[in-house]
Design a protein around this motif. Structure first.
Motif, short mmCIF file in Angstrom:
data_model
loop_
_atom_site.label_atom_id
_atom_site.label_comp_id
_atom_site.label_asym_id
_atom_site.label_seq_id
_atom_site.Cartn_x
_atom_site.Cartn_y
_atom_site.Cartn_z
N GLY A 62 0.81 -1.21 0.00
CA GLY A 62 0.00 0.00 0.00
C GLY A 62 0.85 1.26 0.00
O GLY A 62 2.07 1.22 0.23
N HIS A 63 0.23 2.39 -0.31
CA HIS A 63 0.93 3.66 -0.34
C HIS A 63 -0.06 4.77 -0.04
O HIS A 63 -1.27 4.53 0.07
CB HIS A 63 1.58 3.89 -1.72
N PHE A 64 0.46 5.98 0.07
CA PHE A 64 -0.40 7.13 0.39
C PHE A 64 -0.19 8.25 -0.62
O PHE A 64 -0.42 9.42 -0.30
CB PHE A 64 -0.11 7.62 1.81
N TYR A 65 0.22 7.91 -1.82
CA TYR A 65 0.36 8.92 -2.86
C TYR A 65 -1.02 9.27 -3.40
O TYR A 65 -1.94 8.45 -3.39
CB TYR A 65 1.24 8.41 -4.00
N GLY A 66 -1.15 10.50 -3.91
CA GLY A 66 -2.43 10.94 -4.43
C GLY A 66 -2.34 11.34 -5.89
O GLY A 66 -1.24 11.53 -6.44
N GLU A 67 -3.48 11.47 -6.51
CA GLU A 67 -3.55 11.92 -7.90
C GLU A 67 -2.89 13.29 -8.03
O GLU A 67 -3.16 14.20 -7.25
CB GLU A 67 -5.01 12.00 -8.32
N GLY A 68 -1.98 13.42 -8.98
CA GLY A 68 -1.26 14.67 -9.18
C GLY A 68 0.04 14.77 -8.40
O GLY A 68 0.84 15.68 -8.65
N ASP A 69 0.29 13.86 -7.45
CA ASP A 69 1.55 13.86 -6.73
C ASP A 69 2.69 13.46 -7.66
O ASP A 69 2.47 12.80 -8.69
CB ASP A 69 1.51 12.88 -5.56
N VAL A 70 3.91 13.83 -7.28
CA VAL A 70 5.09 13.45 -8.07
C VAL A 70 5.92 12.46 -7.26
O VAL A 70 6.27 12.73 -6.11
CB VAL A 70 5.94 14.69 -8.42
N ILE A 71 6.20 11.30 -7.86
CA ILE A 71 7.04 10.30 -7.22
C ILE A 71 8.34 10.16 -8.00
O ILE A 71 8.43 10.56 -9.17
CB ILE A 71 6.35 8.93 -7.13
N ARG A 72 9.37 9.63 -7.34
CA ARG A 72 10.64 9.35 -8.00
C ARG A 72 10.90 7.86 -7.94
O ARG A 72 10.97 7.27 -6.86
CB ARG A 72 11.79 10.13 -7.35
N VAL A 73 11.05 7.26 -9.10
CA VAL A 73 11.28 5.82 -9.22
C VAL A 73 12.77 5.57 -9.36
O VAL A 73 13.48 6.31 -10.05
CB VAL A 73 10.52 5.26 -10.45
N ALA A 74 13.26 4.52 -8.70
CA ALA A 74 14.68 4.16 -8.79
C ALA A 74 14.81 2.64 -8.84
O ALA A 74 13.93 1.91 -8.37
CB ALA A 74 15.45 4.70 -7.58
N GLY A 75 15.90 2.17 -9.45
CA GLY A 75 16.23 0.75 -9.46
C GLY A 75 15.60 -0.06 -10.57
O GLY A 75 15.73 -1.29 -10.60
N ALA A 76 14.92 0.58 -11.52
CA ALA A 76 14.21 -0.14 -12.57
C ALA A 76 15.06 -0.33 -13.81
O ALA A 76 15.89 0.51 -14.16
CB ALA A 76 12.92 0.59 -12.94
N THR A 77 14.87 -1.43 -14.47
CA THR A 77 15.38 -1.68 -15.82
C THR A 77 14.17 -2.00 -16.69
O THR A 77 13.42 -2.91 -16.35
CB THR A 77 16.37 -2.86 -15.84
N PRO A 78 13.94 -1.24 -17.79
CA PRO A 78 14.81 -0.26 -18.42
C PRO A 78 14.96 1.03 -17.59
O PRO A 78 14.03 1.45 -16.90
CB PRO A 78 14.11 0.03 -19.74
N ALA A 79 16.15 1.64 -17.71
CA ALA A 79 16.49 2.81 -16.90
C ALA A 79 15.61 4.01 -17.19
O ALA A 79 15.49 4.91 -16.35
CB ALA A 79 17.95 3.17 -17.11
N ALA A 80 14.98 4.03 -18.37
CA ALA A 80 14.11 5.16 -18.72
C ALA A 80 12.91 5.28 -17.80
O ALA A 80 12.28 6.34 -17.74
CB ALA A 80 13.65 5.04 -20.17
N LEU A 81 12.61 4.23 -17.04
CA LEU A 81 11.51 4.29 -16.09
C LEU A 81 11.92 4.95 -14.78
O LEU A 81 11.07 5.28 -13.95
CB LEU A 81 10.97 2.88 -15.81
N ASN A 82 13.20 5.13 -14.57
CA ASN A 82 13.66 5.80 -13.36
C ASN A 82 13.53 7.32 -13.53
O ASN A 82 13.63 7.85 -14.63
CB ASN A 82 15.12 5.44 -13.07
N GLY A 83 13.33 7.99 -12.41
CA GLY A 83 13.16 9.44 -12.46
C GLY A 83 11.83 9.86 -11.87
O GLY A 83 11.15 9.06 -11.20
#
Length: 381
Positions: A62-83
């Protein structure tokens, strides 16, 4: 689904895991560190898939992010999904955003993938005990410095600098010591205690505004720092620092009191207690200058004078123009995009008005009529 810019980022004290603003030394720096520099609320992404230009993250815990929030993704391959990504929709265990047009192939990502609430894109350049100096990372900006003296309990001090060499040494302060020794004020709490007080913050990599409710939970004061929008080409000093002019004004916000000092939409006089300063005048002459915020609508002093707002999402607001107040007339220098004026009482309208990454968020009630501008399509510039 359109990919929405995530440059403008919005934070609230009631987000899960948010830092606490209280009447203790260092509390404001904790808020600024989290929002501007570090981020918070790291979650493990159990699966991340892309299909038809849409990324879907499954977070089993579960998480507590909301619509319109900005998250930062790390550790993914392909690397273009990070950020950093602005969320288009969420459920309790999923987060969805657009990657349309970015060339990311359909399929499942691999790796130990995490998400966190993304910081706004600043660096903490210098630090000392309960003192910090920040600078925006956007290389297109002026990249002036803002010093925060958070050694006090109920209030902190805020001041811009053109250059700094350590946490206590800088040149080109705004305001200067002659104008206001020690800088402007930020209210944290009416009492020196660890009791949490509500706050809001909006920022991109060039400017921010911090809103705090040191007395009542629905009456916000605020301070701002950073580049003006729409400044003339070559204007290297169109950077604004604003806030309450005294410690008393920073914390004593009562029901029915009209916002003053650093509350930009209502600071129209440009006098010595205006609490709004630019780094230099438009000619670049060394030395901070007073600024005069203006807007199109009439200045009013009480909620009874405001019109009834239009129902639904149609909440008209006005940009706050910043004039350098070297003369009676004032010289236009640009717009402070972090906050807009609302020409009506917005007491029951706090929350998002519009769509993710666009529209306004109303942040205060009674006589504090502010709109936080999320920017057209998620950006100011």
């Amino acid at each position: 689904m359109t990919t929405i810019s995530n440059k403008v980022r919005y934070y609230r004290s009631d987000m899960a895991g948010a830092p606490v603003l209280s009447g203790t030394a260092g509390a404001l720096i904790s808020v600024l560190d989290a929002c501007l520099v570090d981020g918070w609320d790291v979650r493990v992404i159990n699966s991340l898939t892309v299909a038809d230009g849409i990324a879907t993250a499954q977070i089993s815990a579960g998480h507590f992010y909301g619509e319109g929030d900005v998250i930062r993704v790390a550790g993914a391959t392909p690397a273009a999904l990070n950020g950093a990504w602005r969320l288009a929709s969420v459920t309790g265990s999923t987060a969805v955003w657009s990657v349309a047009g970015l060339g990311i192939a359909a399929g499942s990502a691999t790796g130990t993938i995490t998400a966190m609430r993304a910081p706004a894109g600043w660096e903490k350049v210098f630090a000392a005990t309960n003192t910090a100096v920040y600078r925006g990372l956007d290389v297109a900006g002026l990249r002036h410095f803002v010093r925060v003296d958070d050694t006090g309990t109920t209030t902190a001090r805020l001041r811009g600098f053109e250059e700094m060499s350590d946490a206590d040494t800088g040149t080109g302060p705004y305001p200067t010591d002659t104008q206001l020794s020690g800088g402007l004020w930020v209210g944290k709490s009416y009492a020196a205690s660890g009791t949490a007080r509500p706050w809001r913050l909006v920022a991109d990599g060039r400017r921010f505004a911090i809103f705090s409710a040191p007395y009542y939970s629905n009456l916000f004061n605020h301070a701002t720092f950073g580049d003006l929008l729409g400044a003339a080409a070559g204007d290297a000093y169109a950077s604004l620092c604003s806030g309450p002019y005294s410690s008393g004004e920073a914390i004593t916000m009562y029901t029915g009191q009209t916002p003053r000092s650093g509350n930009l939409p209502h600071s129209r006089t440009g006098n010595s207690t205006n609490g709004v300063f630019l780094a230099r005048n438009g000619a670049g002459v060394a030395g901070a200058v007073l600024a005069k915020p203006i807007f199109a609508g009439s200045y009013v002093t009480g909620a009874a004078s405001y019109a009834t707002p239009i129902s639904g999402d149609a909440l008209p607001s006005e940009p706050v123009q910043i004039l350098e107040n070297d003369s009676t007339a004032g010289i236009p220098r640009g717009v402070a995009p972090q906050v807009r004026h609302l020409p009506f009482s917005a007491g029951s309208y706090e929350g998002l008005r519009g769509v993710p990454g666009d529209g306004l968020r109303i942040v205060a009630a009674h006589n504090c009529f502010y709109a936080i501008d999320l920017g057209a399509n998620g950006k100011w510039d």
